[in-house]
Design an enzyme around this catalytic site. Structure first.
Site, PDB file in Angstrom:
ATOM      1  N   GLY A 181     -21.794  -0.077   3.342  1.00  0.00           N
ATOM      2  CA  GLY A 181     -21.737   1.392   3.530  1.00  0.00           C
ATOM      3  C   GLY A 181     -22.460   1.829   4.787  1.00  0.00           C
ATOM      4  O   GLY A 181     -23.388   2.634   4.720  1.00  0.00           O
ATOM      5  N   THR A 241     -21.009   2.991   7.967  1.00  0.00           N
ATOM      6  CA  THR A 241     -20.332   3.720   9.046  1.00  0.00           C
ATOM      7  C   THR A 241     -21.025   5.053   9.346  1.00  0.00           C
ATOM      8  O   THR A 241     -20.722   5.701  10.339  1.00  0.00           O
ATOM      9  CB  THR A 241     -18.842   3.980   8.708  1.00  0.00           C
ATOM     10  OG1 THR A 241     -18.772   4.678   7.463  1.00  0.00           O
ATOM     11  CG2 THR A 241     -18.065   2.680   8.614  1.00  0.00           C
ATOM     12  N   SER A 242     -21.942   5.455   8.462  1.00  0.00           N
ATOM     13  CA  SER A 242     -22.715   6.676   8.743  1.00  0.00           C
ATOM     14  C   SER A 242     -24.042   6.605   7.988  1.00  0.00           C
ATOM     15  O   SER A 242     -24.330   5.616   7.315  1.00  0.00           O
ATOM     16  CB  SER A 242     -21.926   7.925   8.320  1.00  0.00           C
ATOM     17  OG  SER A 242     -21.778   7.942   6.911  1.00  0.00           O
ATOM     18  N   GLY A 243     -24.829   7.672   8.121  1.00  0.00           N
ATOM     19  CA  GLY A 243     -26.046   7.815   7.321  1.00  0.00           C
ATOM     20  C   GLY A 243     -27.098   6.737   7.551  1.00  0.00           C
ATOM     21  O   GLY A 243     -27.235   6.195   8.663  1.00  0.00           O
ATOM     22  N   ILE A 244     -27.832   6.430   6.492  1.00  0.00           N
ATOM     23  CA  ILE A 244     -28.929   5.467   6.568  1.00  0.00           C
ATOM     24  C   ILE A 244     -28.397   4.086   6.984  1.00  0.00           C
ATOM     25  O   ILE A 244     -29.010   3.392   7.797  1.00  0.00           O
ATOM     26  CB  ILE A 244     -29.662   5.392   5.193  1.00  0.00           C
ATOM     27  CG1 ILE A 244     -30.373   6.730   4.908  1.00  0.00           C
ATOM     28  CG2 ILE A 244     -30.651   4.232   5.156  1.00  0.00           C
ATOM     29  CD1 ILE A 244     -30.957   6.857   3.502  1.00  0.00           C
ATOM     30  N   SER A 286     -34.051   4.460  -4.374  1.00  0.00           N
ATOM     31  CA  SER A 286     -34.286   5.883  -4.097  1.00  0.00           C
ATOM     32  C   SER A 286     -35.553   6.331  -4.818  1.00  0.00           C
ATOM     33  O   SER A 286     -35.913   5.758  -5.860  1.00  0.00           O
ATOM     34  CB  SER A 286     -33.112   6.711  -4.619  1.00  0.00           C
ATOM     35  OG  SER A 286     -33.438   8.086  -4.624  1.00  0.00           O
ATOM     36  N   TYR A 345     -27.421   8.648 -11.572  1.00  0.00           N
ATOM     37  CA  TYR A 345     -27.795   8.073 -10.267  1.00  0.00           C
ATOM     38  C   TYR A 345     -29.160   7.395 -10.369  1.00  0.00           C
ATOM     39  O   TYR A 345     -29.334   6.241  -9.942  1.00  0.00           O
ATOM     40  CB  TYR A 345     -27.818   9.192  -9.234  1.00  0.00           C
ATOM     41  CG  TYR A 345     -28.333   8.806  -7.866  1.00  0.00           C
ATOM     42  CD1 TYR A 345     -27.580   8.004  -7.016  1.00  0.00           C
ATOM     43  CD2 TYR A 345     -29.572   9.262  -7.410  1.00  0.00           C
ATOM     44  CE1 TYR A 345     -28.048   7.663  -5.748  1.00  0.00           C
ATOM     45  CE2 TYR A 345     -30.044   8.930  -6.143  1.00  0.00           C
ATOM     46  CZ  TYR A 345     -29.281   8.126  -5.325  1.00  0.00           C
ATOM     47  OH  TYR A 345     -29.747   7.791  -4.066  1.00  0.00           O
TER      48      TYR A 345
HETATM   49  P1  NAD Z   1     -23.841   8.443   2.865  1.00  0.00           P
HETATM   50  O1  NAD Z   1     -23.326   9.337   1.799  1.00  0.00           O
HETATM   51  O2  NAD Z   1     -24.112   9.031   4.207  1.00  0.00           O
HETATM   52  O3  NAD Z   1     -22.801   7.211   2.933  1.00  0.00           O
HETATM   53  C1  NAD Z   1     -23.034   6.125   3.736  1.00  0.00           C
HETATM   54  C2  NAD Z   1     -21.868   5.187   3.767  1.00  0.00           C
HETATM   55  O4  NAD Z   1     -21.387   4.745   2.496  1.00  0.00           O
HETATM   56  C3  NAD Z   1     -20.672   5.694   4.529  1.00  0.00           C
HETATM   57  O5  NAD Z   1     -20.443   4.721   5.526  1.00  0.00           O
HETATM   58  C4  NAD Z   1     -19.551   5.710   3.481  1.00  0.00           C
HETATM   59  O6  NAD Z   1     -18.299   5.440   4.063  1.00  0.00           O
HETATM   60  C5  NAD Z   1     -19.983   4.558   2.610  1.00  0.00           C
HETATM   61  N1  NAD Z   1     -19.376   4.524   1.278  1.00  0.00           N
HETATM   62  C6  NAD Z   1     -19.394   5.470   0.306  1.00  0.00           C
HETATM   63  N2  NAD Z   1     -18.704   5.031  -0.795  1.00  0.00           N
HETATM   64  C7  NAD Z   1     -18.280   3.785  -0.495  1.00  0.00           C
HETATM   65  C8  NAD Z   1     -17.517   2.800  -1.207  1.00  0.00           C
HETATM   66  N3  NAD Z   1     -17.034   3.037  -2.425  1.00  0.00           N
HETATM   67  N4  NAD Z   1     -17.276   1.608  -0.605  1.00  0.00           N
HETATM   68  C9  NAD Z   1     -17.713   1.353   0.665  1.00  0.00           C
HETATM   69  N5  NAD Z   1     -18.423   2.251   1.379  1.00  0.00           N
HETATM   70  C10 NAD Z   1     -18.686   3.446   0.815  1.00  0.00           C
HETATM   71  O7  NAD Z   1     -25.155   7.693   2.341  1.00  0.00           O
HETATM   72  P2  NAD Z   1     -26.704   7.868   2.719  1.00  0.00           P
HETATM   73  O8  NAD Z   1     -27.178   9.212   2.311  1.00  0.00           O
HETATM   74  O9  NAD Z   1     -26.960   7.367   4.061  1.00  0.00           O
HETATM   75  O10 NAD Z   1     -27.321   6.831   1.636  1.00  0.00           O
HETATM   76  C11 NAD Z   1     -27.371   5.439   1.841  1.00  0.00           C
HETATM   77  C12 NAD Z   1     -28.165   4.834   0.685  1.00  0.00           C
HETATM   78  O11 NAD Z   1     -29.460   5.426   0.622  1.00  0.00           O
HETATM   79  C13 NAD Z   1     -27.520   5.061  -0.699  1.00  0.00           C
HETATM   80  O12 NAD Z   1     -27.702   3.935  -1.494  1.00  0.00           O
HETATM   81  C14 NAD Z   1     -28.312   6.241  -1.250  1.00  0.00           C
HETATM   82  O13 NAD Z   1     -28.314   6.253  -2.635  1.00  0.00           O
HETATM   83  C15 NAD Z   1     -29.688   5.941  -0.679  1.00  0.00           C
HETATM   84  N6  NAD Z   1     -30.557   7.112  -0.588  1.00  0.00           N
HETATM   85  C16 NAD Z   1     -30.184   8.199   0.164  1.00  0.00           C
HETATM   86  C17 NAD Z   1     -31.043   9.302   0.227  1.00  0.00           C
HETATM   87  C18 NAD Z   1     -30.690  10.524   1.051  1.00  0.00           C
HETATM   88  O14 NAD Z   1     -31.388  11.546   0.903  1.00  0.00           O
HETATM   89  N7  NAD Z   1     -29.720  10.470   1.922  1.00  0.00           N
HETATM   90  C19 NAD Z   1     -32.252   9.299  -0.487  1.00  0.00           C
HETATM   91  C20 NAD Z   1     -32.586   8.177  -1.227  1.00  0.00           C
HETATM   92  C21 NAD Z   1     -31.728   7.084  -1.281  1.00  0.00           C
END
Ligand code: NAD
Length: 264
Positions: free
Chosen positions: A14, A16-19, A141, A154
């Site tokens: 996962g 392509t964006s975000g963390i 998380s 979650y």
């Molecule tokens: P995001 O929603 O920005 O998604 C990141 C990526 O996941 C994207 O590249 C998307 O295409 C991919 N993705 C989603 N569903 C998918 C699937 N079924 N198969 C393959 N790829 C898939 O995520 P984020 O907010 O960067 O979170 C990343 C991780 O960090 C997650 O595990 C999330 O639970 C955890 N997290 C996030 C936060 C927050 O505030 N953003 C806080 C605590 C934990």
């Protein structure tokens, strides 16, 4: 600090964006080879181009897989090859009341948040143990410990991830392989930005005001009192992936801005 990642190959689910993307970018900046993952070829291609424009000498490729489909993951497992570092990042969430969370919601979250890391780790850990070096990091998380009432499903998947991470670490005893979990707090990924924008429009206030209210009224225990950046989370993940972090194994490391109260 040189993190000594030049000859390492990392797969980030996962990403392509975000963390996940921020983790990939930080690895690339450290000279590691990275494999990005997303659900669509086109999204992966766009992410590869973005990464190359930000880190011109990045060694980057991509593999598609949808973690909500066991079949799609099976194909990924056949294609993934040998990697040194696995970052189990993919995760989905939905703010829902417990009474409204259906079996399908629970199962989808279990499949994407838990089974993604289970299947990938089952594939790559034996090889890491055999060559006596490897890193697996599960992105958990703060919710695993705070358990907000609207995020029970979650939070349950994230608590499960921590048990899996700790259990796998115990299978690495006496080797140079480590398995750890990282617990981000509220982080400004694209998803969070969309939420702030939508709430600001709906409430007729600025995005900054929405964010400030979130920490004043909802995430009151946060000591940081702001969203972490994706880079701040990535820095910890990439450090834990490096040979320098050899003595940290079986740990759950918080990057939560102090939101989980307690002394450890
Ligand atoms: P995001 O929603 O920005 O998604 C990141 C990526 O996941 C994207 O590249 C998307 O295409 C991919 N993705 C989603 N569903 C998918 C699937 N079924 N198969 C393959 N790829 C898939 O995520 P984020 O907010 O960067 O979170 C990343 C991780 O960090 C997650 O595990 C999330 O639970 C955890 N997290 C996030 C936060 C927050 O505030 N953003 C806080 C605590 C934990």
């Amino acid at each position: 600090m040189n993190l000594k990642l030049e000859n390492k190959k990392a797969f980030i689910s996962g990403s392509t964006s975000g963390i996940g993307f921020a983790i990939a970018k930080t690895f690339a900046q450290e000279g590691a080879e990275v494999i990005l993952n997303g659900r669509k070829e086109s999204t992966i291609e766009a992410a590869i181009n973005k990464l190359k424009s930000e880190v011109p000498d990045a060694k980057v490729s991509g593999l598609t897989a949808d973690f909500s489909s066991a079949e799609s993951v099976e194909k990924l497992l056949n294609d993934i090859g040998q990697i040194d570092i696995l970052i189990n990042n993919v995760g989905i969430f939905a703010s829902q009341q417990f009474a409204d969370t259906t079996d399908e919601d629970w199962q989808r979250m279990f499949e994407v948040n838990v089974m993604s890391g289970v299947r990938l780790s089952r594939k790559v850990l034996p090889n890491m143990l055999e060559k006596n070096w490897g890193r697996i990091i599960f992105i958990s998380s703060e919710c695993a410990m705070l358990v907000p009432e609207d995020l029970i499903a979650y939070s349950a998947t994230k608590a499960m991830i921590q048990a899996i991470s700790r259990g796998l670490a115990q299978t690495t005893k006496g080797t140079a392989v480590t398995v750890n979990a990282v617990l981000p707090g509220s982080t400004l990924s694209q998803g969070a930005e969309r939420f702030l924008k939508g709430a600001a429009e709906q409430q007729g206030i600025t995005e900054k005001e929405v964010a400030d209210n979130f920490f004043k009224d909802v995430r009151t225990t946060s000591l940081l009192q702001r969203f972490a950046t994706t880079e701040e989370v990535a820095n910890t993940v990439v450090y834990l992936s490096s040979p320098l972090a050899a003595a940290t194994n079986g740990a759950a490391i918080r990057v939560d801005g102090g939101s989980v109260p307690g002394i450890i």
